[in-house]
Scaffold this motif. Structure first.
Motif, PDB file in Angstrom:
ATOM      1  N   UNK A 251     -19.692  -3.906 -12.926  1.00 46.31           N
ATOM      2  CA  UNK A 251     -19.252  -3.258 -12.712  1.00 46.31           C
ATOM      3  C   UNK A 251     -19.920  -2.281 -12.273  1.00 46.31           C
ATOM      4  N   UNK A 252     -20.117  -1.908 -10.556  1.00 43.17           N
ATOM      5  CA  UNK A 252     -21.095  -1.568  -9.722  1.00 43.17           C
ATOM      6  C   UNK A 252     -21.054   0.241  -9.838  1.00 43.17           C
ATOM      7  N   UNK A 253     -21.756   1.020  -9.850  1.00 40.38           N
ATOM      8  CA  UNK A 253     -22.124   2.563  -9.776  1.00 40.38           C
ATOM      9  C   UNK A 253     -21.462   2.928  -9.006  1.00 40.38           C
ATOM     10  N   UNK A 254     -19.631   3.154  -8.890  1.00 39.31           N
ATOM     11  CA  UNK A 254     -19.350   3.563  -7.309  1.00 39.31           C
ATOM     12  C   UNK A 254     -19.625   4.739  -7.143  1.00 39.31           C
ATOM     13  N   UNK A 255     -19.560   5.587  -8.684  1.00 38.62           N
ATOM     14  CA  UNK A 255     -19.185   7.486  -8.110  1.00 38.62           C
ATOM     15  C   UNK A 255     -21.177   7.446  -7.087  1.00 38.62           C
ATOM     16  N   UNK A 460       0.623  10.239   2.676  1.00 37.97           N
ATOM     17  CA  UNK A 460      -0.906   9.443   2.327  1.00 37.97           C
ATOM     18  C   UNK A 460      -1.461   8.987   3.736  1.00 37.97           C
ATOM     19  N   UNK A 461      -2.235   8.278   3.195  1.00 33.71           N
ATOM     20  CA  UNK A 461      -3.303   7.287   4.090  1.00 33.71           C
ATOM     21  C   UNK A 461      -4.400   6.472   3.330  1.00 33.71           C
ATOM     22  N   UNK A 462      -3.134   5.364   3.477  1.00 35.09           N
ATOM     23  CA  UNK A 462      -3.897   4.281   2.725  1.00 35.09           C
ATOM     24  C   UNK A 462      -5.300   3.050   3.295  1.00 35.09           C
ATOM     25  N   UNK A 463      -6.313   3.107   2.719  1.00 30.51           N
ATOM     26  CA  UNK A 463      -7.429   2.328   2.809  1.00 30.51           C
ATOM     27  C   UNK A 463      -7.198   0.845   2.326  1.00 30.51           C
ATOM     28  N   UNK A 464      -6.852  -0.012   3.131  1.00 27.22           N
ATOM     29  CA  UNK A 464      -7.785  -1.331   1.791  1.00 27.22           C
ATOM     30  C   UNK A 464      -8.623  -1.666   2.718  1.00 27.22           C
ATOM     31  N   UNK A 465      -9.739  -2.473   1.645  1.00 29.33           N
ATOM     32  CA  UNK A 465     -10.660  -3.242   1.929  1.00 29.33           C
ATOM     33  C   UNK A 465     -10.659  -4.221   1.633  1.00 29.33           C
ATOM     34  N   UNK A 466     -11.943  -5.067   1.850  1.00 26.61           N
ATOM     35  CA  UNK A 466     -12.820  -6.958   1.005  1.00 26.61           C
ATOM     36  C   UNK A 466     -12.445  -6.751  -0.159  1.00 26.61           C
ATOM     37  N   UNK A 467     -11.423  -8.227  -1.065  1.00 28.44           N
ATOM     38  CA  UNK A 467     -12.437  -8.355  -2.126  1.00 28.44           C
ATOM     39  C   UNK A 467     -12.821  -7.761  -2.809  1.00 28.44           C
ATOM     40  N   UNK A 468     -13.236  -7.202  -3.203  1.00 31.13           N
ATOM     41  CA  UNK A 468     -14.667  -6.677  -5.007  1.00 31.13           C
ATOM     42  C   UNK A 468     -15.254  -5.704  -4.281  1.00 31.13           C
ATOM     43  N   UNK A 469     -14.319  -4.708  -2.923  1.00 30.19           N
ATOM     44  CA  UNK A 469     -15.445  -3.880  -2.151  1.00 30.19           C
ATOM     45  C   UNK A 469     -14.713  -2.495  -2.428  1.00 30.19           C
ATOM     46  N   UNK A 470     -14.846  -2.302  -3.686  1.00 28.83           N
ATOM     47  CA  UNK A 470     -13.917  -0.719  -3.745  1.00 28.83           C
ATOM     48  C   UNK A 470     -14.930   0.290  -3.403  1.00 28.83           C
ATOM     49  N   UNK A 471     -16.454   0.347  -2.992  1.00 31.11           N
ATOM     50  CA  UNK A 471     -17.281   0.694  -2.682  1.00 31.11           C
ATOM     51  C   UNK A 471     -16.439   1.200  -1.450  1.00 31.11           C
ATOM     52  N   UNK A 472     -16.390   0.278  -0.763  1.00 31.00           N
ATOM     53  CA  UNK A 472     -15.981   1.162   0.567  1.00 31.00           C
ATOM     54  C   UNK A 472     -14.642   1.436   1.048  1.00 31.00           C
ATOM     55  N   UNK A 473     -13.819   1.160   0.071  1.00 29.84           N
ATOM     56  CA  UNK A 473     -13.017   1.706   0.001  1.00 29.84           C
ATOM     57  C   UNK A 473     -12.976   2.991  -0.436  1.00 29.84           C
ATOM     58  N   UNK A 474     -13.798   3.472  -2.053  1.00 28.58           N
ATOM     59  CA  UNK A 474     -13.454   4.936  -1.653  1.00 28.58           C
ATOM     60  C   UNK A 474     -14.233   5.797  -0.608  1.00 28.58           C
ATOM     61  N   UNK A 475     -15.154   4.720  -0.157  1.00 29.36           N
ATOM     62  CA  UNK A 475     -15.907   5.615   0.845  1.00 29.36           C
ATOM     63  C   UNK A 475     -14.868   6.083   2.032  1.00 29.36           C
ATOM     64  N   UNK A 476     -14.189   5.044   2.818  1.00 33.35           N
ATOM     65  CA  UNK A 476     -13.567   5.686   3.635  1.00 33.35           C
ATOM     66  C   UNK A 476     -12.445   6.833   3.330  1.00 33.35           C
ATOM     67  N   UNK A 477     -11.823   6.635   2.031  1.00 34.40           N
ATOM     68  CA  UNK A 477     -10.780   7.669   1.576  1.00 34.40           C
ATOM     69  C   UNK A 477     -11.726   8.696   1.292  1.00 34.40           C
ATOM     70  N   UNK A 478     -13.483   9.093   0.648  1.00 34.16           N
ATOM     71  CA  UNK A 478     -13.673  10.042   0.881  1.00 34.16           C
ATOM     72  C   UNK A 478     -13.933  11.071   2.726  1.00 34.16           C
ATOM     73  N   UNK A 479     -13.907  10.039   3.585  1.00 35.17           N
ATOM     74  CA  UNK A 479     -14.159  10.817   4.906  1.00 35.17           C
ATOM     75  C   UNK A 479     -12.933  11.182   5.287  1.00 35.17           C
ATOM     76  N   UNK A 480     -11.685  10.721   4.578  1.00 41.49           N
ATOM     77  CA  UNK A 480      -9.909  10.994   4.439  1.00 41.49           C
ATOM     78  C   UNK A 480     -10.328  12.247   4.367  1.00 41.49           C
TER      79      UNK A 480
END
Length: 494
Positions: A251-255, A460-480
């Protein structure tokens, strides 16, 4: 201590660690809020003793100078789809009324192991089948939001995780678990102005989670902001040998990896998501989201997902087919409801139990699923739908050759009034038009609140990412999140 209920997961965790307040004070404050919010019907079962026990353990550990667990002091709500040892679990259906599991789901066990406490089991659409939380056998969940124009008609909190979204938005809990089969975390999050993420299929174990559509179901967190979702997801995720679809990955350290800087990233805008009849407010919010992405340093590229128009039809073949198979186990023999008319035989008992125990929407999907799996129709419907699913997944693969994440609206409208779409199942199913494609492809996706519509309701706005790229999704969500500055909350009327 009521101000403690304004705190999210990170603030509660950090405050308990620092000794700014006790975990028991936090638990008591949320328990009081839950007890005062019966009008929302968000909780099916309240478990204050569980929350207090976890809080007491956290306070004891801190007093002893021990290192606190990741979620020590954080009370949460648990969607009633997750089996909880010794606590009634019904999937909001009469057919499981009174069922007390003798085991714990892997997701809930992971959360308890991390130190979280349970405030109770949250209401939902029956067997997670619905988009408005109107199919629960135990009454509708009411959204805490109301239209700013003075209209007091009760609004849908979204579905199927409507109890979760309503409870988080109303400050009954700082976070909750949800499940997402075709949008059941993201759409309710959008309707109630909170954040929710569906991780890559296989990130969270399905063991002990009551099945709807096994190739689509995935657990995820619902909370007030992106950081809280990252914290909760870290605790929920992980490999489980008891689930054959569980991903054997660390499990990555997403936070720790959160960053709102999108410099060097490319954000894709799928042209097929500009559907006919989309409200101007949704279109305007989408454009605002694009501008926010640019401001965060991202490059915007238009991409194509040509098979998008077939996603909903394919989903409403595949999901009901799997549901009809999964729900065959509810027969009145081993557990749950048993309806045995006088003089009835075994087949009569099966029929009577299922007729009495399942709601109309569940029956509708069982009928659809049984039909598309039947001899003579399997190839015409189910096989074709699986081919379409493969094409949709390929569309995403090709799109991600040109971009890192996709940005779309989460839902085609703000929350609607309860009863408004109940008579037309097709209109209800169209709520999932933006969320279903990524579910069919098993991709991580999240909803982040972006603003309010003309009636003061969240969008709401939705961000969709590559498989296993929760980090990229979370980061884009944080930017919004950083640029939207969304702080609106429902006024307390309950």
């Amino acid at each position: 201590m009521s101000d403690l209920t304004d705190l999210g997961v990170a603030a509660i965790r950090d405050g308990v660690r620092a000794g700014s307040f006790s975990a028991c004070d936090v638990a008591d404050a949320f328990i009081v809020n839950v007890s005062k919010a019966k009008a929302l019907n968000a909780f099916l079962v309240e478990t204050p003793e569980h929350a207090i026990a976890a809080a007491t353990a956290a306070d004891t550990a801190r007093a002893a100078g021990e290192t606190l667990k990741a979620l020590a002091g954080v009370p949460i709500g648990m969607k009633d789809l997750f089996c909880t040892n010794g606590v009634v679990t019904t999937a909001a259906s009469r057919i499981l009324e009174g069922f007390v599991p003798p085991y714990e789901s892997r997701v809930s066990q992971n959360l308890w192991d991390a130190g979280a406490g349970m405030l109770g089991k949250l209401n939902m659409d029956q067997f997670a089948m619905g988009s408005s939380n109107e199919t629960s056998a135990f009454g509708n969940v009411i959204s805490p939001w109301r239209r700013a124009n003075g209209d007091t008609a009760p609004l849908a909190p979204g579905g199927s995780s409507g109890g979760s979204s309503s409870a988080v938005a109303a400050r009954l809990c700082p976070a909750a678990t949800g499940t997402d089969t075709g949008g059941s975390i993201r759409q309710p999050a959008a309707f109630t102005g909170i954040t929710g993420i569906k991780p890559t299929y296989g990130r969270c174990s399905r063991w002990g989670t009551i099945a709807f559509a096994s190739s689509l179901d995935q657990a995820g967190p619902m909370a007030r902001d992106v950081r809280d979702c990252a914290i909760l997801l870290e605790a929920m995720a992980g490999f489980d040998a008891r689930d054959a679809t569980s991903l054997k990955l660390d499990v990555p350290q997403w936070e720790a990896g959160l960053s709102g800087d999108l410099s060097g990233k490319r954000v894709g805008i799928p042209k097929e998501y500009r559907v006919d009849g989309m409200p101007a407010e949704i279109e305007a919010l989408w454009q605002q989201g694009i501008d926010w992405m640019k401001d965060a340093g991202a490059e915007i590229v238009e991409i194509s997902l040509p098979h998008t128009k077939y996603a909903l039809p394919a989903y409403y073949i595949i999901a009901p087919a799997e549901a009809s198979s999964n729900l065959a186990r509810y027969d009145g023999v081993r557990y749950g409801l048993r309806d045995l008319p006088e003089g009835a035989g075994l087949q009569d008992m099966y029929a009577a139990t299922r007729a009495e125990g399942f709601g109309d929407e569940v029956k509708r999907r069982i009928l659809i699923g049984t039909y598309v799996l039947s001899a003579g129709f399997y190839d015409a419907y189910y096989t074709q739908a699986q081919k379409v699913r493969a094409l949709i997944a390929r569309d995403f693969e090709q799109a991600f050759e040109r971009c890192d994440v996709l940005l779309t609206p989460t839902a085609p409208s703000a929350a609607f009034a309860l009863g408004e779409k109940q008579a037309d199942p097709i209109a209800m199913y169209l709520n999932d038009v933006f969320t279903v494609p990524s579910s069919l492809a098993g991709l991580p996706a999240m909803s982040v609140p972006g603003g309010l519509d003309k009636d003061g309701l969240p969008l709401g706005l939705q961000i969709i990412g590559r498989p296993l790229d929760e980090q990229g999704v979370l980061n884009a969500g944080l930017a919004i999140e950083q640029r939207a500055g969304f702080v609106a909350r429902p006024g307390v009327w309950w």
